[in-house]
Write a protein that holds these residues in place. Structure first.
Motif, PDB file in Angstrom:
ATOM      1  N   MET A   1       0.843  -1.200   0.000  1.00  0.00           N
ATOM      2  CA  MET A   1       0.000   0.000   0.000  1.00  0.00           C
ATOM      3  C   MET A   1       0.871   1.240   0.000  1.00  0.00           C
ATOM      4  N   ARG A   2       0.497   2.196  -0.810  1.00  0.00           N
ATOM      5  CA  ARG A   2       1.279   3.425  -0.903  1.00  0.00           C
ATOM      6  C   ARG A   2       0.948   4.329   0.283  1.00  0.00           C
ATOM      7  N   ARG A   3       1.972   4.875   0.883  1.00  0.00           N
ATOM      8  CA  ARG A   3       1.738   5.789   2.005  1.00  0.00           C
ATOM      9  C   ARG A   3       1.552   7.207   1.466  1.00  0.00           C
ATOM     10  N   ILE A   4       0.521   7.849   1.930  1.00  0.00           N
ATOM     11  CA  ILE A   4       0.238   9.201   1.471  1.00  0.00           C
ATOM     12  C   ILE A   4       0.631  10.177   2.570  1.00  0.00           C
ATOM     13  N   GLY A   5       1.422  11.156   2.211  1.00  0.00           N
ATOM     14  CA  GLY A   5       1.842  12.152   3.196  1.00  0.00           C
ATOM     15  C   GLY A   5       0.688  13.050   3.600  1.00  0.00           C
TER      16      GLY A   5
ATOM     17  N   PRO B   1      -4.872   7.581   8.522  1.00  0.00           N
ATOM     18  CA  PRO B   1      -3.763   7.616   9.495  1.00  0.00           C
ATOM     19  C   PRO B   1      -3.358   9.031   9.898  1.00  0.00           C
ATOM     20  N   HIS B   2      -3.897  10.034   9.239  1.00  0.00           N
ATOM     21  CA  HIS B   2      -3.509  11.410   9.556  1.00  0.00           C
ATOM     22  C   HIS B   2      -4.346  11.948  10.703  1.00  0.00           C
ATOM     23  N   PRO B   3      -3.819  12.958  11.426  1.00  0.00           N
ATOM     24  CA  PRO B   3      -4.593  13.514  12.545  1.00  0.00           C
ATOM     25  C   PRO B   3      -5.904  14.123  12.062  1.00  0.00           C
ATOM     26  N   VAL B   4      -6.986  13.707  12.712  1.00  0.00           N
ATOM     27  CA  VAL B   4      -8.308  14.172  12.301  1.00  0.00           C
ATOM     28  C   VAL B   4      -8.424  15.688  12.476  1.00  0.00           C
ATOM     29  N   SER B   5      -7.736  16.210  13.529  1.00  0.00           N
ATOM     30  CA  SER B   5      -7.879  17.647  13.798  1.00  0.00           C
ATOM     31  C   SER B   5      -7.361  18.466  12.615  1.00  0.00           C
ATOM     32  N   VAL B   6      -6.252  18.024  12.012  1.00  0.00           N
ATOM     33  CA  VAL B   6      -5.684  18.780  10.887  1.00  0.00           C
ATOM     34  C   VAL B   6      -6.601  18.691   9.673  1.00  0.00           C
TER      35      VAL B   6
END
Lengths: 227, 262
Positions: free
Chosen positions: A1-5, A93-98
């Motif tokens: 799976m490709r990781r997305i920044g 996987p990224h912070p929901v707040s951002v």
């Protein structure tokens, strides 16, 4: 799976929200129309005397923009909640707040910014002079993002409810009091030729505080609603 | 969400005595019984203090040379205004506890406290307005403290509206906990902005760094009244939390046993 920044994810989310807004551009005009109509009702209600309009103008325009922001906020998470993409956002996987902050920022661009653009027109209707008009514009520029951020917390809390609209208003309006006070007072001071720096500092401080704290509360509220 | 009662399982690790006491306090059956034992004591003490301070405040305390007899309304106004703010702080604290540790008792306490706090706020507003009639000549003045008290009432009402909007009690508790925390961050900001906006109210008379500007013969009944209000809050909160615990735990064994044993 490709990781997305995180940057790519933010860009994708922003693009998606902007595209969605563009596809439904008819709806975008509604808060603006509301803003203009509510404001123009006041001269009909209290009489057309210029002196009186100049007195109530700042308060009327600020209250109308506050209500217009609220009206637009109900839709902030609604369609994403219904089609399930909100759940996908919270699962990423990224912070929901951002991510939530990006959503609110886009929302402000498509609802708050147009309010700013029409505000000089309403200032004319309320018999304001050009320097007061400028103060009104900048006070709205500093104040409306705060309104969107605080309102987004309540929008996130009520998104799971069938009839959340009225409840959203009840939750948010008391929290809007400081912004309303400093915003209208800045315009009043400008109308009387007084310094407005103090009020602008306060509005800026409120904006900074809500940029830092509101996304955390929005993320927590989204998690609670999606439970 | 599955309802598992973590509190009922005994702790495996060795805990300190304080830790065990805290753990036991968090267990609904234990707290239910404890609250039941505490209610008559707290209620009795509260009634005692009320009796003394009402008599001392309304009959014994001398008449104020400026405000006449109408100053006596502070014996209700000041304690209820204090408690209205204290209860909101309790709501926020319960909110933080229930969000961080998922402690069910904190959720029940928050649910029990909200209407009590709203009533104190309402009482403070009504008494403030009654006091304002002879002092200011009108029932309502947009004075800074009355206005922030009014906003506080709106916050309470919004909190209660949000809590009753959800059908699932745990979701309701989580959502309203977040709202209480947002509200408690905003309250000082609202207070100072309103203060800055307008100030007509008489200055604080009790909490001054210098000597208080109120005579001891008036102050002592007031402090007794404050104590009576706190005890009253404590009593009513315990009574309400018992109902909330029963409602929360109605499917558990111990509540059903409670129903059949009588």
């Amino acid at each position: 799976m490709r990781r997305i920044g995180l940057g790519t994810a933010l860009l994708a989310l922003t693009q998606r929200d902007l595209t969605l807004a563009y596809r439904r551009r008819g709806e975008l005009a509604n808060p603006i129309l509301f803003f203009v109509i509510v404001t123009s009702l006041f001269p009909m209600g209290v009489g057309p005397a210029p002196e009186q309009l100049r007195n109530i103008g700042p308060g009327v325009i600020w209250v109308a923009s506050l209500l217009a922001t609220l009206l637009a906020l109900e839709a902030l998470f609604r369609s994403d909640y219904e089609d399930g993409s909100l759940e996908q956002i919270t699962l990423s996987p990224h912070p929901v707040s951002v991510l939530a902050f990006a959503k609110v920022a886009v929302h402000w661009l498509i609802t708050g910014l147009p309010l700013l653009i029409v505000s000089p027109l309403l200032a004319l209707l309320m018999q304001m002079d050009s320097s007061t008009m400028k103060t009104l514009f900048f006070s709205l520029l500093l104040g409306t993002p705060t309104l969107s951020l605080i309102g987004a917390v309540a929008a996130a809390l009520t998104v799971g409810l069938k009839r959340g609209g009225l409840l959203l208003t009840l939750l948010v309006l008391p929290l809007y009091v400081p912004v309303l006070i400093f915003g209208t007072s800045a315009v009043h001071s400008a109308a009387h030729g007084l310094a407005v720096a103090g009020q602008f500092y306060a509005l800026g401080a409120l904006l900074a505080l809500s940029i830092v704290l509101a996304p955390i509360a929005i993320a927590a509220a989204l998690r609670a609603s999606l439970n | 969400m599955t309802e598992t009662n973590f509190e009922a399982t005994p702790p495996k690790k060795h805990r300190s005595r304080v830790g065990t006491a805290f753990h036991r306090l968090g267990s609904p059956p234990y707290f239910y019984a404890l609250a039941g034992k505490l209610v008559p004591w707290a209620g009795g003490l509260s009634a005692l203090f009320f009796a003394y301070s009402l008599y001392a405040g309304l009959v014994i305390a001398p008449t104020d040379y400026e405000q006449g007899e109408s100053f006596r309304i502070i014996y209700v106004h000041v304690p209820s205004a204090w408690l209205s703010m204290l209860v909101y702080a309790i709501l926020a604290a319960c909110g933080a506890i229930s969000l961080i540790w998922r402690m069910k008792l904190a959720e029940s306490l928050a649910r029990a406290c909200a209407p009590i706090g709203a009533s104190y706020t309402f009482l403070a507003l009504v008494t403030g307005s009654i006091w304002g009639k002879p002092m200011w000549g009108t029932w309502w003045v947009w004075d800074a403290r009355l206005t922030s008290e009014l906003v506080l009432l709106f916050l309470y009402l919004g909190y209660m509206a949000l809590q009753s909007a959800f059908s699932d009690r745990r979701t309701a508790s989580r959502a309203s906990a977040i709202l209480a925390l947002v509200g408690v961050v905003n309250l000082p900001i609202i207070h100072y902005s309103v203060d800055w906006w307008n100030t007509l109210h008489q200055g604080a008379t009790i909490l001054k760094t210098s000597a208080p500007s109120i005579h001891p013969s008036m102050l002592i009944p007031l402090l007794a009244m404050v104590l009576a209000f706190h005890l009253h809050f404590f009593t009513v909160a315990l009574m309400r939390i018992r109902c909330e615990i029963l409602e929360d735990e109605k499917r558990t064994h111990w509540v059903q046993q409670l129903g059949t044993s009588r």
